[in-house]
Design an enzyme around this catalytic site. Sequence first.
Site, mmCIF file in Angstrom:
data_model
loop_
_atom_site.group_PDB
_atom_site.id
_atom_site.type_symbol
_atom_site.label_atom_id
_atom_site.label_comp_id
_atom_site.label_asym_id
_atom_site.label_seq_id
_atom_site.Cartn_x
_atom_site.Cartn_y
_atom_site.Cartn_z
ATOM 1 N N LYS A 80 0.869 -1.184 0.000
ATOM 2 C CA LYS A 80 0.000 0.000 0.000
ATOM 3 C C LYS A 80 0.903 1.230 0.000
ATOM 4 C CE LYS A 80 -4.511 0.790 0.405
ATOM 5 N NZ LYS A 80 -5.657 -0.014 -0.059
ATOM 6 N N GLY A 180 -25.573 2.610 2.594
ATOM 7 C CA GLY A 180 -24.755 3.163 1.519
ATOM 8 C C GLY A 180 -25.149 2.527 0.201
ATOM 9 N N GLY A 182 -23.624 3.348 -3.032
ATOM 10 C CA GLY A 182 -22.690 3.889 -4.027
ATOM 11 C C GLY A 182 -22.414 2.854 -5.105
ATOM 12 N N VAL A 184 -20.396 0.098 -5.396
ATOM 13 C CA VAL A 184 -20.410 -1.341 -5.105
ATOM 14 C C VAL A 184 -21.840 -1.814 -4.834
ATOM 15 C CG1 VAL A 184 -19.666 -3.103 -3.454
ATOM 16 C CG2 VAL A 184 -18.038 -1.380 -4.262
ATOM 17 N N ALA A 185 -22.540 -1.088 -3.967
ATOM 18 C CA ALA A 185 -23.912 -1.494 -3.612
ATOM 19 C C ALA A 185 -24.791 -1.552 -4.860
ATOM 20 C CB ALA A 185 -24.494 -0.509 -2.596
ATOM 21 N N TYR A 186 -24.610 -0.581 -5.740
ATOM 22 C CA TYR A 186 -25.430 -0.537 -6.955
ATOM 23 C C TYR A 186 -25.257 -1.824 -7.773
ATOM 24 C CZ TYR A 186 -27.103 0.754 -11.553
ATOM 25 O OH TYR A 186 -27.763 0.740 -12.746
HETATM 26 P P1 NAD Z 1 -18.907 4.997 -3.064
HETATM 27 O O1 NAD Z 1 -18.268 6.259 -2.596
HETATM 28 O O2 NAD Z 1 -19.322 4.875 -4.490
HETATM 29 O O3 NAD Z 1 -20.199 4.646 -2.187
HETATM 30 C C1 NAD Z 1 -20.299 4.860 -0.825
HETATM 31 C C2 NAD Z 1 -21.722 5.348 -0.549
HETATM 32 O O4 NAD Z 1 -21.910 5.404 0.861
HETATM 33 C C3 NAD Z 1 -22.001 6.745 -1.106
HETATM 34 O O5 NAD Z 1 -23.191 6.767 -1.856
HETATM 35 C C4 NAD Z 1 -22.113 7.603 0.165
HETATM 36 O O6 NAD Z 1 -23.027 8.690 0.007
HETATM 37 C C5 NAD Z 1 -22.631 6.591 1.153
HETATM 38 N N1 NAD Z 1 -22.410 6.955 2.561
HETATM 39 C C6 NAD Z 1 -21.338 7.580 3.110
HETATM 40 N N2 NAD Z 1 -21.536 7.753 4.436
HETATM 41 C C7 NAD Z 1 -22.735 7.209 4.710
HETATM 42 C C8 NAD Z 1 -23.496 7.065 5.912
HETATM 43 N N3 NAD Z 1 -23.059 7.547 7.084
HETATM 44 N N4 NAD Z 1 -24.707 6.442 5.837
HETATM 45 C C9 NAD Z 1 -25.175 5.978 4.658
HETATM 46 N N5 NAD Z 1 -24.499 6.102 3.499
HETATM 47 C C10 NAD Z 1 -23.301 6.709 3.527
HETATM 48 O O7 NAD Z 1 -17.861 3.845 -2.672
HETATM 49 P P2 NAD Z 1 -17.825 2.351 -3.188
HETATM 50 O O8 NAD Z 1 -16.744 2.227 -4.211
HETATM 51 O O9 NAD Z 1 -19.180 1.857 -3.458
HETATM 52 O O10 NAD Z 1 -17.248 1.630 -1.876
HETATM 53 C C11 NAD Z 1 -18.091 1.347 -0.784
HETATM 54 C C12 NAD Z 1 -17.289 0.609 0.284
HETATM 55 O O11 NAD Z 1 -16.740 -0.586 -0.292
HETATM 56 C C13 NAD Z 1 -16.103 1.385 0.842
HETATM 57 O O12 NAD Z 1 -15.930 1.014 2.202
HETATM 58 C C14 NAD Z 1 -14.929 0.841 0.041
HETATM 59 O O13 NAD Z 1 -13.711 0.971 0.747
HETATM 60 C C15 NAD Z 1 -15.330 -0.597 -0.109
HETATM 61 N N6 NAD Z 1 -14.721 -1.284 -1.248
HETATM 62 C C16 NAD Z 1 -14.875 -0.803 -2.500
HETATM 63 C C17 NAD Z 1 -14.313 -1.492 -3.562
HETATM 64 C C18 NAD Z 1 -14.498 -1.026 -4.986
HETATM 65 O O14 NAD Z 1 -14.167 -1.787 -5.895
HETATM 66 N N7 NAD Z 1 -15.024 0.164 -5.221
HETATM 67 C C19 NAD Z 1 -13.577 -2.670 -3.355
HETATM 68 C C20 NAD Z 1 -13.451 -3.145 -2.048
HETATM 69 C C21 NAD Z 1 -14.029 -2.444 -1.008
#
Ligand code: NAD
Length: 355
Positions: A80, A180, A182, A184-186
């Site tokens: 990292k 959340g 964002g 990943v969830a989508y």
């Molecule tokens: P993202 O920024 O697209 O989505 C995060 C979402 O969480 C956003 O819509 C944000 O508004 C919402 N959020 C923030 N604080 C909040 C709260 N207090 N209550 C409710 N919602 C809240 O990020 P992402 O890429 O979807 O990543 C989400 C998580 O998954 C992070 O913890 C990230 O480290 C982890 N992750 C992501 C990946 C990847 O490939 N993107 C891989 C491994 C882990």
Amino acid sequence: MGILSYMQDNGHEQVVAFSEESAGLRGFIAIHNTTLGPGLGGVRIWPHKSEEDALTDVLRLSRAMTYKSAAADLPFGGGKAIIMADPVKDKSEPMVRAYARFLDSLGGRYITTTDVGSTIRDLEYIRLETRHVVGLPISEGGSGDTAIMTGLGVFMGMKACAKHLWGSDSLAGRTVAFQGFGKVAYHTASHLREEGARMMVTDINEAALDKAREMEATIVPGESIYDQECDIFAPCALGGVINSDTIPRLRCSIVAGGANNQLLTDDDGLALQERGILYAPDYIINAGGVINASCEVGAQYNEDRAREKTLRIYDTVERVLDIARRDGVSTSQAADRLAEERINSISKLRRIFRG
Ligand code: NAD
């Protein structure tokens, strides 16, 4: 405690401090363990309050990458980097290119990609200085957006847990509560929707909630997500949300989501188990992103190959559940054992002389 004692106690191999005043660059690269291959992990660009904070963060994050890649069956170790800067105000082309020149000098022991504060645009600058970078756009021969495979992997993890608890891995008619919504969830939700699951969502961002509404999810206010009656609670925003305050509130059978570091402490894995809630360890089911990026190293990226490897997260979760049963430990401890067993067994092969 001194840095060398910390590294020795936690199995770190190498830490590099770098500085280039003309580019406003200061930071660290940490390589935790390269038994399985070069350290792979993102570069975080963040204005840490102190050098100590940045160093602690980079050491902790590089160790987590060793476990994530090992458990995902990847030929990579953990690494990292942290650039101590504000990603909005301070980041510049010279800054990231100077960083890339330092990482290039490591000769491929560390391969970088995006993390908090760094973007694909930054990777394009980094590529001008080194080939030890992955996560580039598909149009440039890279593996593109990690969230697609991360979302698929989280979905597969949910299915493996369902199979374990309910005898069938179908999620049709099950309710998943997302904290959340964002990237990943989508992507997880699109698979769930196709399968006929119901969804509840909370998010602090109105645009994210609009996307959830398009998927016919029920919107619930902020903190109340913990109290919702559901089958699966999916943390997909922040770390540390599974803790002594929230665990008593949960009314789910499974916790499975994409967020990193969901458990505030190691004991919270046991506390979930004592409440009869099955926890899908975060780094096992959110490994789709690193699996996807790894498919770009040393070969032309192939989406089918990345997808096939990501689908195996289902089997990995089953192996974790087997270890938990075998050793009578929590699923989070079992995940660590899976990773450690692989690293230890492969390290023994080094004594075989290859001629
Ligand atoms: P993202 O920024 O697209 O989505 C995060 C979402 O969480 C956003 O819509 C944000 O508004 C919402 N959020 C923030 N604080 C909040 C709260 N207090 N209550 C409710 N919602 C809240 O990020 P992402 O890429 O979807 O990543 C989400 C998580 O998954 C992070 O913890 C990230 O480290 C982890 N992750 C992501 C990946 C990847 O490939 N993107 C891989 C491994 C882990």
